[in-house]
Design a protein around this motif. Sequence first.
Motif, short mmCIF file in Angstrom:
data_model
loop_
_atom_site.label_atom_id
_atom_site.label_comp_id
_atom_site.label_asym_id
_atom_site.label_seq_id
_atom_site.Cartn_x
_atom_site.Cartn_y
_atom_site.Cartn_z
N ARG A 36 7.37 55.61 2.24
CA ARG A 36 7.65 55.02 3.56
C ARG A 36 6.77 55.66 4.63
N ALA A 37 6.55 56.97 4.51
CA ALA A 37 5.68 57.66 5.48
C ALA A 37 4.24 57.16 5.35
N LYS A 65 4.16 53.94 7.19
CA LYS A 65 4.29 54.18 8.63
C LYS A 65 3.01 54.74 9.24
N SER A 83 11.93 61.43 7.13
CA SER A 83 10.63 61.32 7.81
C SER A 83 9.81 62.59 7.57
N THR A 122 7.60 65.51 8.59
CA THR A 122 7.43 66.28 9.82
C THR A 122 6.19 67.16 9.80
#
Length: 187
Positions: A27-28, A31, A163, A165
Amino acid sequence: MTQKVRGTVLALSGSLRAESYNTALLRAAVKHSSGEVDIEVYDGLGRLPMYNEDHDQGAPHEEVAALRRRVAAAQGLLVVTPEHNASVPAALKNALDWISTPPAGGIVAGKPTAVAGASPGPFGSARGQLALRQILVSMGADVLAKPEVAVFRCHERMAADGSVTDPTTVSLLRELTDALGARVSAR
Protein backbone atom coordinates in the motif's frame (compact mmCIF):
# COMPACT_ATOMS: atom_id res chain seq x y z
CA MET A 1 5.42 14.27 -30.68
CA THR A 2 4.84 10.80 -29.22
CA GLN A 3 2.84 10.62 -26.02
CA LYS A 4 3.84 8.06 -23.41
CA VAL A 5 1.22 5.47 -22.70
CA ARG A 6 0.72 4.82 -19.01
CA GLY A 7 1.11 1.21 -18.07
CA THR A 8 -0.74 -0.81 -15.51
CA VAL A 9 1.12 -2.80 -12.88
CA LEU A 10 -0.57 -5.59 -10.98
CA ALA A 11 0.65 -5.72 -7.39
CA LEU A 12 0.51 -8.83 -5.20
CA SER A 13 1.28 -9.23 -1.52
CA GLY A 14 2.47 -12.70 -0.59
CA SER A 15 0.91 -12.42 2.84
CA LEU A 16 -2.59 -13.45 3.84
CA ARG A 17 -2.43 -11.88 7.31
CA ALA A 18 -4.87 -9.01 7.86
CA GLU A 19 -2.27 -6.79 9.55
CA SER A 20 0.56 -7.86 7.24
CA TYR A 21 3.67 -5.71 7.12
CA ASN A 22 4.09 -6.72 3.48
CA THR A 23 0.58 -5.69 2.49
CA ALA A 24 1.24 -2.39 4.29
CA LEU A 25 4.48 -2.06 2.30
CA LEU A 26 2.54 -2.70 -0.90
CA ARG A 27 0.00 0.00 0.00
CA ALA A 28 2.90 2.37 0.74
CA ALA A 29 4.38 1.62 -2.69
CA VAL A 30 1.06 2.58 -4.27
CA LYS A 31 0.76 5.71 -2.12
CA HIS A 32 4.30 6.95 -2.71
CA SER A 33 4.56 6.02 -6.38
CA SER A 34 5.35 9.01 -8.57
CA GLY A 35 2.50 8.00 -10.87
CA GLU A 36 4.51 6.70 -13.83
CA VAL A 37 2.27 3.63 -13.81
CA ASP A 38 -1.15 2.78 -12.46
CA ILE A 39 -0.77 0.20 -9.70
CA GLU A 40 -3.71 -2.13 -9.14
CA VAL A 41 -3.65 -4.35 -6.06
CA TYR A 42 -4.71 -7.98 -6.36
CA ASP A 43 -6.26 -9.19 -3.12
CA GLY A 44 -7.52 -12.66 -4.05
CA LEU A 45 -4.50 -14.72 -3.02
CA GLY A 46 -6.36 -16.48 -0.21
CA ARG A 47 -9.27 -17.43 -2.48
CA LEU A 48 -7.18 -19.40 -4.97
CA PRO A 49 -7.46 -23.18 -4.73
CA MET A 50 -4.22 -25.10 -4.30
CA TYR A 51 -2.66 -25.84 -7.65
CA ASN A 52 -3.57 -29.25 -9.01
CA GLU A 53 -2.94 -30.04 -12.65
CA ASP A 54 -6.02 -32.27 -12.65
CA HIS A 55 -8.08 -29.12 -11.98
CA ASP A 56 -6.27 -27.16 -14.66
CA GLN A 57 -7.87 -29.00 -17.55
CA GLY A 58 -10.67 -27.14 -19.30
CA ALA A 59 -12.26 -24.16 -17.60
CA PRO A 60 -10.25 -23.06 -14.55
CA HIS A 61 -11.66 -22.07 -11.18
CA GLU A 62 -13.23 -18.56 -11.30
CA GLU A 63 -10.51 -17.00 -9.10
CA VAL A 64 -7.77 -18.60 -11.19
CA ALA A 65 -9.30 -17.31 -14.41
CA ALA A 66 -9.60 -13.81 -12.93
CA LEU A 67 -5.97 -13.80 -11.78
CA ARG A 68 -4.75 -15.02 -15.15
CA ARG A 69 -6.74 -12.32 -16.96
CA ARG A 70 -5.37 -9.58 -14.69
CA VAL A 71 -1.77 -10.76 -15.03
CA ALA A 72 -2.10 -11.05 -18.81
CA ALA A 73 -3.58 -7.54 -19.05
CA ALA A 74 -0.96 -5.89 -16.83
CA GLN A 75 2.15 -4.38 -18.37
CA GLY A 76 4.18 -5.12 -15.23
CA LEU A 77 4.11 -6.82 -11.85
CA LEU A 78 5.06 -5.74 -8.34
CA VAL A 79 5.38 -8.63 -5.91
CA VAL A 80 5.91 -7.99 -2.20
CA THR A 81 6.76 -11.01 -0.09
CA PRO A 82 7.40 -11.98 3.49
CA GLU A 83 9.85 -14.76 4.20
CA HIS A 84 8.55 -18.16 5.31
CA ASN A 85 11.21 -20.74 6.14
CA ALA A 86 13.80 -18.92 4.01
CA SER A 87 11.47 -18.90 1.00
CA VAL A 88 8.16 -17.50 -0.24
CA PRO A 89 4.83 -18.21 1.45
CA ALA A 90 2.83 -21.14 0.10
CA ALA A 91 -0.06 -18.90 -1.00
CA LEU A 92 2.24 -16.79 -3.18
CA LYS A 93 3.96 -19.82 -4.69
CA ASN A 94 0.53 -21.28 -5.41
CA ALA A 95 -0.54 -18.14 -7.30
CA LEU A 96 2.69 -18.22 -9.29
CA ASP A 97 2.07 -21.87 -10.15
CA TRP A 98 -1.41 -21.04 -11.48
CA ILE A 99 -0.09 -18.25 -13.74
CA SER A 100 2.92 -20.17 -15.02
CA THR A 101 1.32 -23.40 -16.17
CA PRO A 102 -0.53 -24.17 -19.40
CA PRO A 103 -2.81 -22.79 -20.62
CA ALA A 104 -1.67 -19.60 -18.85
CA GLY A 105 2.04 -20.36 -19.27
CA GLY A 106 3.90 -17.50 -20.86
CA ILE A 107 1.78 -14.61 -19.56
CA VAL A 108 4.68 -13.49 -17.35
CA ALA A 109 7.41 -13.97 -19.95
CA GLY A 110 9.17 -10.66 -20.60
CA LYS A 111 6.89 -8.80 -18.19
CA PRO A 112 8.76 -6.17 -16.13
CA THR A 113 8.58 -7.30 -12.52
CA ALA A 114 9.74 -5.66 -9.30
CA VAL A 115 10.22 -7.39 -5.96
CA ALA A 116 10.17 -6.04 -2.40
CA GLY A 117 9.55 -7.34 1.08
CA ALA A 118 9.53 -6.63 4.78
CA SER A 119 10.26 -8.52 7.95
CA PRO A 120 10.52 -7.66 11.63
CA GLY A 121 13.76 -9.68 11.60
CA PRO A 122 17.26 -8.53 10.68
CA PHE A 123 17.21 -9.63 7.02
CA GLY A 124 14.08 -7.93 5.68
CA SER A 125 12.86 -10.97 3.71
CA ALA A 126 16.11 -11.15 1.71
CA ARG A 127 16.04 -14.96 1.47
CA GLY A 128 12.36 -14.96 0.53
CA GLN A 129 13.07 -12.38 -2.17
CA LEU A 130 15.96 -14.46 -3.50
CA ALA A 131 13.66 -17.48 -3.80
CA LEU A 132 10.98 -15.31 -5.42
CA ARG A 133 13.47 -13.92 -7.94
CA GLN A 134 14.51 -17.47 -8.88
CA ILE A 135 10.88 -18.48 -9.42
CA LEU A 136 10.10 -15.38 -11.48
CA VAL A 137 13.20 -15.77 -13.64
CA SER A 138 12.26 -19.40 -14.32
CA MET A 139 8.87 -18.10 -15.50
CA GLY A 140 10.62 -15.72 -17.92
CA ALA A 141 9.77 -12.49 -16.07
CA ASP A 142 11.98 -9.45 -16.65
CA VAL A 143 12.95 -9.02 -12.98
CA LEU A 144 14.45 -5.69 -11.96
CA ALA A 145 17.78 -6.06 -10.15
CA LYS A 146 17.74 -2.65 -8.46
CA PRO A 147 16.79 -1.08 -6.22
CA GLU A 148 16.58 -3.83 -3.65
CA VAL A 149 13.86 -3.15 -1.11
CA ALA A 150 14.28 -5.49 1.84
CA VAL A 151 12.84 -3.66 4.84
CA PHE A 152 14.38 -5.16 7.97
CA ARG A 153 13.01 -4.41 11.45
CA CYS A 154 9.92 -3.18 9.64
CA HIS A 155 7.94 -2.81 12.86
CA GLU A 156 10.26 0.11 13.65
CA ARG A 157 9.66 1.69 10.22
CA MET A 158 5.87 1.55 10.23
CA ALA A 159 3.19 3.16 12.35
CA ALA A 160 0.44 1.18 14.07
CA ASP A 161 -1.89 1.91 11.12
CA GLY A 162 0.60 0.29 8.71
CA SER A 163 1.86 3.50 7.14
CA VAL A 164 5.56 3.67 6.44
CA THR A 165 7.24 6.29 8.62
CA ASP A 166 10.86 5.74 7.56
CA PRO A 167 11.95 8.24 4.88
CA THR A 168 14.59 5.86 3.47
CA THR A 169 11.97 3.16 2.95
CA VAL A 170 9.62 5.66 1.28
CA SER A 171 12.46 6.79 -0.99
CA LEU A 172 13.33 3.19 -1.93
CA LEU A 173 9.70 2.42 -2.72
CA ARG A 174 9.51 5.47 -4.98
CA GLU A 175 12.77 4.44 -6.71
CA LEU A 176 11.42 0.92 -7.18
CA THR A 177 8.10 2.03 -8.69
CA ASP A 178 9.91 4.60 -10.88
CA ALA A 179 12.32 1.92 -12.15
CA LEU A 180 9.40 -0.38 -12.84
CA GLY A 181 7.54 2.43 -14.61
CA ALA A 182 10.58 3.15 -16.77
CA ARG A 183 10.91 -0.52 -17.69
CA VAL A 184 7.20 -0.72 -18.55
CA SER A 185 7.44 2.45 -20.68
CA ALA A 186 10.50 1.11 -22.52
CA ARG A 187 8.62 -1.97 -23.73
